[in-house]
Each structure stands twice: as C-alpha cells, then as structure tokens.
Write a protein that holds these residues in place. Sequence first.
Motif, PDB file in Angstrom:
ATOM      1  N   LYS A 189     101.357  55.855  14.478  1.00 27.53           N
ATOM      2  CA  LYS A 189     101.383  57.194  15.067  1.00 27.53           C
ATOM      3  C   LYS A 189     101.575  58.168  13.906  1.00 27.53           C
ATOM      4  O   LYS A 189     102.497  57.997  13.103  1.00 27.53           O
ATOM      5  N   SER A 190     100.671  59.158  13.788  1.00 25.76           N
ATOM      6  CA  SER A 190     100.760  60.045  12.625  1.00 25.76           C
ATOM      7  C   SER A 190     102.063  60.833  12.642  1.00 25.76           C
ATOM      8  O   SER A 190     102.656  61.045  13.694  1.00 25.76           O
ATOM      9  N   LYS A 191     102.484  61.245  11.487  1.00 25.10           N
ATOM     10  CA  LYS A 191     103.568  62.229  11.425  1.00 25.10           C
ATOM     11  C   LYS A 191     103.218  63.225  10.330  1.00 25.10           C
ATOM     12  O   LYS A 191     102.331  62.973   9.508  1.00 25.10           O
ATOM     13  N   VAL A 192     103.908  64.340  10.344  1.00 22.00           N
ATOM     14  CA  VAL A 192     103.603  65.373   9.346  1.00 22.00           C
ATOM     15  C   VAL A 192     104.108  64.894   7.983  1.00 22.00           C
ATOM     16  O   VAL A 192     105.302  64.598   7.830  1.00 22.00           O
ATOM     17  N   PRO A 193     103.209  64.780   6.994  1.00 21.54           N
ATOM     18  CA  PRO A 193     103.654  64.299   5.683  1.00 21.54           C
ATOM     19  C   PRO A 193     104.677  65.250   5.058  1.00 21.54           C
ATOM     20  O   PRO A 193     104.616  66.466   5.275  1.00 21.54           O
ATOM     21  N   GLU A 194     105.588  64.687   4.315  1.00 21.71           N
ATOM     22  CA  GLU A 194     106.634  65.440   3.607  1.00 21.71           C
ATOM     23  C   GLU A 194     106.005  66.592   2.829  1.00 21.71           C
ATOM     24  O   GLU A 194     105.024  66.392   2.104  1.00 21.71           O
ATOM     25  N   GLY A 195     106.510  67.807   2.995  1.00 18.69           N
ATOM     26  CA  GLY A 195     106.050  68.947   2.191  1.00 18.69           C
ATOM     27  C   GLY A 195     104.750  69.575   2.675  1.00 18.69           C
ATOM     28  O   GLY A 195     104.306  70.586   2.144  1.00 18.69           O
ATOM     29  N   SER A 196     104.139  68.996   3.729  1.00 21.67           N
ATOM     30  CA  SER A 196     102.856  69.531   4.201  1.00 21.67           C
ATOM     31  C   SER A 196     103.096  70.652   5.225  1.00 21.67           C
ATOM     32  O   SER A 196     104.147  70.704   5.871  1.00 21.67           O
ATOM     33  N   LYS A 197     102.121  71.542   5.352  1.00 19.25           N
ATOM     34  CA  LYS A 197     102.243  72.630   6.334  1.00 19.25           C
ATOM     35  C   LYS A 197     101.486  72.296   7.627  1.00 19.25           C
ATOM     36  O   LYS A 197     101.184  73.172   8.440  1.00 19.25           O
ATOM     37  N   ALA A 198     101.151  71.020   7.799  1.00 11.76           N
ATOM     38  CA  ALA A 198     100.413  70.604   8.997  1.00 11.76           C
ATOM     39  C   ALA A 198     101.334  70.592  10.225  1.00 11.76           C
ATOM     40  O   ALA A 198     102.553  70.676  10.094  1.00 11.76           O
ATOM     41  N   VAL A 199     100.708  70.520  11.406  1.00 12.75           N
ATOM     42  CA  VAL A 199     101.508  70.301  12.621  1.00 12.75           C
ATOM     43  C   VAL A 199     100.942  69.098  13.374  1.00 12.75           C
ATOM     44  O   VAL A 199      99.738  68.834  13.316  1.00 12.75           O
ATOM     45  N   LEU A 200     101.817  68.387  14.047  1.00 10.33           N
ATOM     46  CA  LEU A 200     101.395  67.257  14.874  1.00 10.33           C
ATOM     47  C   LEU A 200     101.413  67.726  16.333  1.00 10.33           C
ATOM     48  O   LEU A 200     102.427  68.235  16.811  1.00 10.33           O
ATOM     49  N   VAL A 201     100.276  67.550  16.988  1.00  7.26           N
ATOM     50  CA  VAL A 201     100.126  68.061  18.348  1.00  7.26           C
ATOM     51  C   VAL A 201      99.892  66.906  19.314  1.00  7.26           C
ATOM     52  O   VAL A 201      99.096  66.005  19.025  1.00  7.26           O
ATOM     53  N   LYS A 219     100.753  70.322  22.771  1.00 11.08           N
ATOM     54  CA  LYS A 219     102.149  70.691  22.558  1.00 11.08           C
ATOM     55  C   LYS A 219     102.550  70.205  21.170  1.00 11.08           C
ATOM     56  O   LYS A 219     102.307  69.036  20.835  1.00 11.08           O
ATOM     57  N   VAL A 220     103.146  71.102  20.390  1.00 11.33           N
ATOM     58  CA  VAL A 220     103.573  70.730  19.046  1.00 11.33           C
ATOM     59  C   VAL A 220     104.754  69.760  19.161  1.00 11.33           C
ATOM     60  O   VAL A 220     105.717  70.034  19.876  1.00 11.33           O
ATOM     61  N   VAL A 221     104.626  68.601  18.469  1.00 13.67           N
ATOM     62  CA  VAL A 221     105.757  67.666  18.491  1.00 13.67           C
ATOM     63  C   VAL A 221     106.463  67.605  17.139  1.00 13.67           C
ATOM     64  O   VAL A 221     107.610  67.171  17.048  1.00 13.67           O
ATOM     65  N   ASP A 222     105.787  68.040  16.092  1.00 18.61           N
ATOM     66  CA  ASP A 222     106.414  68.057  14.764  1.00 18.61           C
ATOM     67  C   ASP A 222     105.666  69.115  13.954  1.00 18.61           C
ATOM     68  O   ASP A 222     104.453  69.263  14.110  1.00 18.61           O
ATOM     69  N   SER A 223     106.387  69.845  13.117  1.00 25.25           N
ATOM     70  CA  SER A 223     105.711  70.917  12.390  1.00 25.25           C
ATOM     71  C   SER A 223     106.260  71.083  10.979  1.00 25.25           C
ATOM     72  O   SER A 223     107.476  71.080  10.770  1.00 25.25           O
ATOM     73  N   GLY A 224     105.310  71.263  10.038  1.00 32.00           N
ATOM     74  CA  GLY A 224     105.710  71.598   8.678  1.00 32.00           C
ATOM     75  C   GLY A 224     105.384  73.057   8.409  1.00 32.00           C
ATOM     76  O   GLY A 224     105.505  73.545   7.289  1.00 32.00           O
ATOM     77  N   HIS A 225     104.915  73.762   9.443  1.00 31.69           N
ATOM     78  CA  HIS A 225     104.477  75.157   9.276  1.00 31.69           C
ATOM     79  C   HIS A 225     105.538  76.106   9.844  1.00 31.69           C
ATOM     80  O   HIS A 225     105.985  75.910  10.979  1.00 31.69           O
ATOM     81  N   PRO A 226     105.905  77.131   9.083  1.00 28.25           N
ATOM     82  CA  PRO A 226     106.991  78.011   9.554  1.00 28.25           C
ATOM     83  C   PRO A 226     106.678  78.728  10.872  1.00 28.25           C
ATOM     84  O   PRO A 226     107.602  79.097  11.603  1.00 28.25           O
ATOM     85  N   ASP A 227     105.387  78.917  11.197  1.00 29.90           N
ATOM     86  CA  ASP A 227     105.044  79.651  12.432  1.00 29.90           C
ATOM     87  C   ASP A 227     105.076  78.777  13.690  1.00 29.90           C
ATOM     88  O   ASP A 227     104.886  79.277  14.801  1.00 29.90           O
ATOM     89  N   PHE A 228     105.215  77.466  13.516  1.00 28.10           N
ATOM     90  CA  PHE A 228     105.182  76.577  14.682  1.00 28.10           C
ATOM     91  C   PHE A 228     106.415  75.685  14.706  1.00 28.10           C
ATOM     92  O   PHE A 228     106.898  75.256  13.660  1.00 28.10           O
TER      93      PHE A 228
END
Length: 338
Positions: free
Chosen positions: A27-39, A79-88
Amino acid sequence: NKRIILKDYVTGSPKEDDMVLTSCTSKSKVPEGSKAVLVKNLYLSCDPYMRALMSKPIPQSYANSYVPGSAIIGYGVGKVVDSGHPDFKAGDLVWGLTGWEEFSLISMPQQLIKIKDTDVPLSYYTGILGMPGLTAYVGFHEICSPKKGETVYVSAASGAVGQLVGQFAKLMGCYVVGSAGSKEKVDLLKNKFGFDDAFNYKEEHDLNAALKRCFPEGIDIYFENVGGSMLDAVLLNMKVHGRIAVCGLMSQYNLTQQEGVHNLFCVVTKRIRMQGFLEPDHEHKYPQFLELIIQYIREGKITYVEDVAEGLESAPSALIGLFSGRNVGKQVVLVARE
Ligand code: NDP
C-alpha cells in the motif's frame, strides 16, 4: 491496492478486457520529504475523452495517451489519508485527476480541488459540479451565445453534459429539444429535465424529417455531442445566423477513419457560426461556476441524474458502456464509501 490497468493500445471499439484488474500488496505511502498526497478514491468518473487516451499516441493530440501496464487516469473524488503538502491534511475531501485504483499517490496535489460544500452528493464532483458541468455551462452560455426564446437542439441529451445543457437552455427561456437512444432516456428528457420535446434517434429512419417535425421554423442553436449523420441532418435544419457548439463527436471516436460531413455548404449559405471548444481552456471559471450551480441545486432549479456502477472492478464495463449508450445519465463508479 487494487487497480485497473490498460492492457495495450486500443484500435476501434474498446472492449472490457482491454483493461485488467490487478492488485499489488504494497500500500503506497507518502515518501519522506515529498509534497505528494495519498488519496483514498471514493468515486471515479467515466468520460468519453478517455477513449482517445487509450489509442497509440498521435502527434497534435490534445492530451497524453495512457501508458499500457499503468493504471487508467481519470477524474475522481477522494479522501486524503496522508499528506506531505502543507495545503492538504488527512480527512480532506478532494476532486481532480486520480488513478483507477483504491489508493492513489498524487505527486502534484496542486491540481486537486478541495471540496468545501458537502451538502450535495460527493459523486456530483465528477459530473454536474465537475468537468462535465463546466463543459455544459461554458459550452452553452459562451459558445452558443443564447438569447431568450431561441430554439435549441441537444444531441446525447440525457448524458452527463447534455442533461445540463438542456436545463440551462430552459432556465434562459429557450425552446429545447433533445435526442437520445432509448425510450427511458426520452422520458427522462421530457419528464425530469423539462425539455419541451425529445425523440429517440435510433427509431427515426429520417433524421432530417425528425428535426423538421420538432423545429418547423428551424434551429437557432445546436449543441453537438455526436457528429456523423446527425450533424448532416442538423445543418439542413439550422436557421440563418445559427450557432453550433461542437462539444464532442461521440459517433466518431471508435472509427479508424472519421466520416465526412456532406452538408457543410449550409455553414456558408446560412452564415452559421460553428465553434469547437475544450473545457480545460475554461478552468479558471470554475470557482464562479461552482458558486452558481451549487445554489441552483440547493434551490431545486436544476436536477442531475447519475448512473452509479458499484465497485472498482465494474469500471471497465461502465466506461465501455458509454459507447453503446448503456449509461442513463452521468456514469460514475463507486469505489468506496467515505
Ligand atoms: P454521455 O454521458 O452523454 O455518454 C455518452 C452518450 O453518447 C451515450 O450514453 C450515448 O447516448 C451517446 N452515444 C454513444 N455512441 C453514440 C453514437 N454512435 N451516436 C450517437 N450517440 C452516441 O457523455 P458526456 O456527457 O460525458 O459527453 C458528451 C459529449 O461531450 C461527448 O462527445 C464528449 O466527448 C464531449 N465532451 C467534450 C468536452 C470538451 O471539453 N469539449 C468535455 C466533456 C465531454 P444515447 O443513448 O443517447 O445514444
């Protein structure tokens, strides 16, 4: 994480088994330091343009083809379940381009739109409150330059875009006729969406005669969704200074060579303005559009019919169904409840 991948490029009519359900254990997760989001994907949209992306890449195409072996990409609500982005943050509801899979790692979350209004069905953000809604709105109000009292004809009128065009035209005080491919759809046009008249084009031997019957004085505005023989019949029935908004050509997408148009000279003799348009050019109008349409929904001024297929595994068949007219209203796939 289950996903639907494109097996290989498609020529001709797409088939259900051009797409395959696969699953991977990680199951993917947001990589350390990335600004991606997991939806977590909740609803996926089936749209006709997706057919073009299943073909081998062609120069000058307006969009990039899918990559065989990768998940199909399309609009969806999640639905966002994990986020590396400050806006989400986890728990945010969003809509935008996502993968046909249970969870998607979105590397450019700036393209996602946060959903603030949740008093309407979330699936509406794939339809009336999403890309098809803006298409209908801009296509009708801007490309068709409508005036009160004008005569309007809409093809594929019960679909995601068409049902809205007809209702916008009625709200403007136009006389509106739609065509669709079954009795059930014709009934919807007349009894649910308030079209003044409607016909089943599959039962008409002579489209020109059908249009003459519905528009004895001619057509001011044609909202083109299908092309082919329908466009030829419409050209014969347009009024002088009529307008045609070319939104799409449903009857041509699976052909290896497009059909010719025979009555194009009518464009000259009747001084018709025929204009194509693409929704992405108008995305900056979305906030204003959303505010207006959500108000229309709340006031009951506009209604929307959806065809919801249940489960990610039903997505290929739901998408293919657009090309035989199996969908009644906007085709959506329910992947998971919130
Ligand atoms: P719909 O929900 O209307 O689904 C497609 C419908 O097309 C089917 O239900 C079927 O209805 C009809 N259809 C299928 N094959 C044929 C055929 N051979 N001849 C006539 N009708 C056919 O789809 P959308 O509302 O999402 O899209 C409608 C149109 O708008 C499409 O052409 C699409 O490409 C275009 N579009 C353009 C955009 C733009 O930016 N320009 C953006 C979004 C959509 P029926 O039973 O009535 O035959």
